[in-house]
Enzyme design. Sequence first.
Site, PDB file in Angstrom:
ATOM      1  N   HIS A 277       4.784   4.969  13.654  1.00  0.00           N
ATOM      2  CA  HIS A 277       3.314   5.098  12.290  1.00  0.00           C
ATOM      3  C   HIS A 277       2.086   4.440  13.044  1.00  0.00           C
ATOM      4  CE1 HIS A 277       3.104   1.214  11.891  1.00  0.00           C
ATOM      5  NE2 HIS A 277       1.702   0.921  10.839  1.00  0.00           N
ATOM      6  N   GLY A 278       1.873   3.204  14.526  1.00  0.00           N
ATOM      7  CA  GLY A 278       0.467   2.920  14.842  1.00  0.00           C
ATOM      8  C   GLY A 278       0.558   1.951  16.442  1.00  0.00           C
TER       9      GLY A 278
ATOM     10  N   ASP B  53       0.441  -1.184  -0.139  1.00  0.00           N
ATOM     11  CA  ASP B  53       0.239   0.209   0.206  1.00  0.00           C
ATOM     12  C   ASP B  53       0.757   1.366  -0.462  1.00  0.00           C
ATOM     13  OD1 ASP B  53      -2.213   1.898   0.120  1.00  0.00           O
ATOM     14  OD2 ASP B  53      -2.653   0.560   2.249  1.00  0.00           O
TER      15      ASP B  53
ATOM     16  N   HIS C 222      -7.452   6.999   7.547  1.00  0.00           N
ATOM     17  CA  HIS C 222      -6.386   6.278   7.705  1.00  0.00           C
ATOM     18  C   HIS C 222      -6.803   5.055   5.741  1.00  0.00           C
ATOM     19  CE1 HIS C 222      -4.291   2.567   9.433  1.00  0.00           C
ATOM     20  NE2 HIS C 222      -3.142   3.174   7.501  1.00  0.00           N
TER      21      HIS C 222
ATOM     22  N   GLY D 266      -4.459   5.090  16.648  1.00  0.00           N
ATOM     23  CA  GLY D 266      -4.246   4.116  17.662  1.00  0.00           C
ATOM     24  C   GLY D 266      -5.408   2.644  16.578  1.00  0.00           C
TER      25      GLY D 266
ATOM     26  N   ASN E 126      -7.099  -2.820   7.942  1.00  0.00           N
ATOM     27  CA  ASN E 126      -6.500  -1.319   9.545  1.00  0.00           C
ATOM     28  C   ASN E 126      -7.000  -0.067   8.517  1.00  0.00           C
ATOM     29  OD1 ASN E 126      -4.563  -0.900   7.819  1.00  0.00           O
ATOM     30  ND2 ASN E 126      -2.876  -1.446   8.772  1.00  0.00           N
ATOM     31  N   HIS E 127      -7.883   0.197   7.915  1.00  0.00           N
ATOM     32  CA  HIS E 127      -8.220   1.581   6.964  1.00  0.00           C
ATOM     33  C   HIS E 127      -8.958   1.766   7.426  1.00  0.00           C
ATOM     34  CE1 HIS E 127      -5.558   0.359   2.487  1.00  0.00           C
ATOM     35  NE2 HIS E 127      -4.919   1.209   4.459  1.00  0.00           N
ATOM     36  N   PHE E 128      -9.423   3.134   8.209  1.00  0.00           N
ATOM     37  CA  PHE E 128     -10.463   4.089   8.733  1.00  0.00           C
ATOM     38  C   PHE E 128     -11.125   4.921   8.017  1.00  0.00           C
ATOM     39  CE2 PHE E 128      -7.246   4.200  12.539  1.00  0.00           C
ATOM     40  CZ  PHE E 128      -7.342   5.377  12.308  1.00  0.00           C
TER      41      PHE E 128
ATOM     42  N   ASN F  20       3.770   4.364   4.502  1.00  0.00           N
ATOM     43  CA  ASN F  20       5.059   4.064   3.346  1.00  0.00           C
ATOM     44  C   ASN F  20       5.256   4.703   2.121  1.00  0.00           C
ATOM     45  OD1 ASN F  20       3.971   1.469   5.051  1.00  0.00           O
ATOM     46  ND2 ASN F  20       2.662   1.035   3.571  1.00  0.00           N
TER      47      ASN F  20
END
Lengths: 140, 487
Positions: free
Chosen positions: B410-411, B101, B241, B385, B209-211, B336
Site C-alpha cells: 500500500h505504500g 482510519d 490519499h 510514496g 500521512n494524508h495528502f 484499510n
Amino acid sequence: MCPWETFEHTADIGLRITGRSLDELFATAGQALFALLIENPEEIRPREMVEFQLHAEDHAYLLVDWLHELLYLFDGQHLVFCEFDVRVNERRPVLSAHCRGEPVNWDVHRPGTEVKAITYHNLKLERQGDLWVAEVIVDI
Amino acid sequence: MAEGYRGPLEKVGPYQWLVPQDYKPGMRVPGLIYASEELIDQIRRDQAPEQVANVATLPGIQKASLAMPDIHWGYGFPIGGVAAMDPEEGGVISPGGVGYDINCGVRLVRTDLTVDDVKDRVRELVDLLFRRIPTGVGRTGKYSFPKKELRKLVVEGPRCLVEDYGLGIPRDIEFTEAQGRLEGAEPDFVSDRAFDRGEEQCGTLGSGNHFLEVQVCSEIHDEEAARVMGLFEGQVCIMIHSGSRGFGYQVCEDYLMKLRTVPEKYGIQLPDRQLACAPVNSPEGRQYIGAMRAAANFAWCNRQLLMQQTREVFQEFFGRPWEELGMHLVYDVAHNIAKLEQHRIDGELKTVWVHRKGATRAFPPGHPEIPEAYRAIGQPVLIPGSMGTASWVLVGQPGSMDQTFGTSCHGAGRRMSRRAAVREARGRRIDEELERIGVIARARSRRELPEEQPKAYKDVDLVVEVVHNAGLSKKVARMRPIGVIKG
C-alpha cells in the site's frame, strides 16, 4: 520533574504522565492532549464549562476513556480546553470532571497534530512510590 | 523506540520469509512476510514480525498470516498485514485488522494537461488548492451533512453524492472499488458521536500521512495498461490519499471499547489486547461489520468530495470546465478494510473475511469485480510514496490470488519515528529542500513537513520491486510529485 512528556513510537506519539494523585494525573493528561492538538494551548481561555462522569473496567481504561471523551468534545463539538478539574475515585474506576475552555477559533488557536485515536497499546497506569505514572500512545 | 524482532524468519522463496507456526504457542497458521533481503533488515528493526505471529493465533485464520513488504509496526495487526478468516471455522472480525482510519485509501485523477501547461505556475496552483481544500486538524469543509443526510450517504456511498447533489458523474462510481458502496452498512450500529464528527468532515483531507498531490506521469512501464487507463508520459495527474476522518476513527474507537470483554466471552485468548475481535457470526461481530461498512462508504464519499473540490480548483485556475480538462477518475482503492470475498483455499472455494490493514486489493485480469474497461489489464493498484518521492500505478496479477488473497502493498512504510524525523530535520527547511527538487509543499501545521519528510519512509521503489517480482502486481507507471498539500 515535568508532569508530562512525549516519548517515541514508530509512527505515533506516546505520552508519559505523572501526578501525585489520580486527580492530578488525569488533569495533566487533558493538558497534554490539547498541547498536541493546539500549537499554542496558552491561548485557550476558560470561558465555558463542560461537566461529565465516566466509568470503566479499571483505571487504565478509565484514562483512555477520559482522553476519548476530550477528543470527541474537540473533534465533534469543536471545543478546546485549558482547565481540568477531575475527581477520580481511587477505589473504583469512576470519575467526574469539570472542563473549562472555549469553542476553537482557528484565527487564534494554531493547529497542532491531528490525533486519530487513543490506543490501548502498552497502556500503563501504576503507582511508583509517591507518584502515579501513566503511559498512553496516541494514534496520529 | 521498541527493540527489534529476534524471533525466526526463514527464507522460503526469493521474496518470502516464514515465521514458523511453532514459533509461538497458539499460532494456527504460519506467518509469511513478502520482502527483499534489503527490506527484511529494516523489517526486523521493530516488532512487526511478532505482530504477524500474533495475528496467526486468531480463530478461523486461513493459510497464513501475511505481510506485505511495506510492513511496519501497527496496533494489534501490523500495517501491511493481511489475514483471511473463515466464518464457518469460527472466524473473527477484528477492528485492529482494519485500523482506526477505516477505508483509508487512494484515488488517482488524470487530466489532459501536460507538465508544460503547469510548470511555470505550480506554486500558484498549489496555493489555490491549499486555500480551497480543507486540511489539518479540526478543519471543517464547505460541505455539511446533518445526521439524516449522513445516514443515507453512509448506506449508499458516493452514488448518492452524484445523484442527489450533482457532486460528480456516474462514471466516477464505476471506477471506485466496490462502486464506493459496501452492501450491508448499518447506520443504527454507528454512534451519534461518529455522526457528530462526520457531519462537517466529509470532503476534508485530515493530517498525518494524508495528502493531495499534483503529479507528473514520469515513466511508463506497461504501454497497454497505461493506454487503457488513459495515462501517458508527461501527463499531469492528482493523487488523493485520505480516509474516513473522525467518523471512521470514532467507529473504530467505539468498537474497540465494546469489544474489550468480548474475546473472553467467546473463549478467545489474545496475545495482545489491541487484537480485540469478535466471531463474525456473533451479535458483536455483526454490529462492527455494519458500522465498519458505513465508515468505508463515508471514506469513499470523502475522497469523492476531495476530487470534486480539486476539479473546481482546476476549473477556476485554468478557466475551463473540468470536463474539458479531462479530469477523470482513473481508480480509487481502499487500503484499510475488511471485505467478504471468495478465494480458493487448498483447492476449495471459500467465502472469507479478508482483513487488509495497510494493504491494497490487487485483483488480476478477468476478475468480475474489476470495471469492464479494465478487465483485460487487471485492477489498478495505487501506491502512494512519501512526500516528495515517487508514487506508483500497478495492476493486479494472478499471483495475488494464488498467494495473498488478491492483495498487494500500500505504500512506502515508515522507517523513522515522528520525533526522530523532526530531530533529523532540525535546522533544515523541508519546504525549501523540497522546492529545490521540484516539489512545492504546503502544510498547515509546522510539525507536519519535518514529520513527513522523505527520509522518514522506506524507499517506495524497493517496496514496489518486491510485489512486482513476486507476481502480486505489475508496474504500469511511476508518478513524480510537483506539488503537495498536507495537514
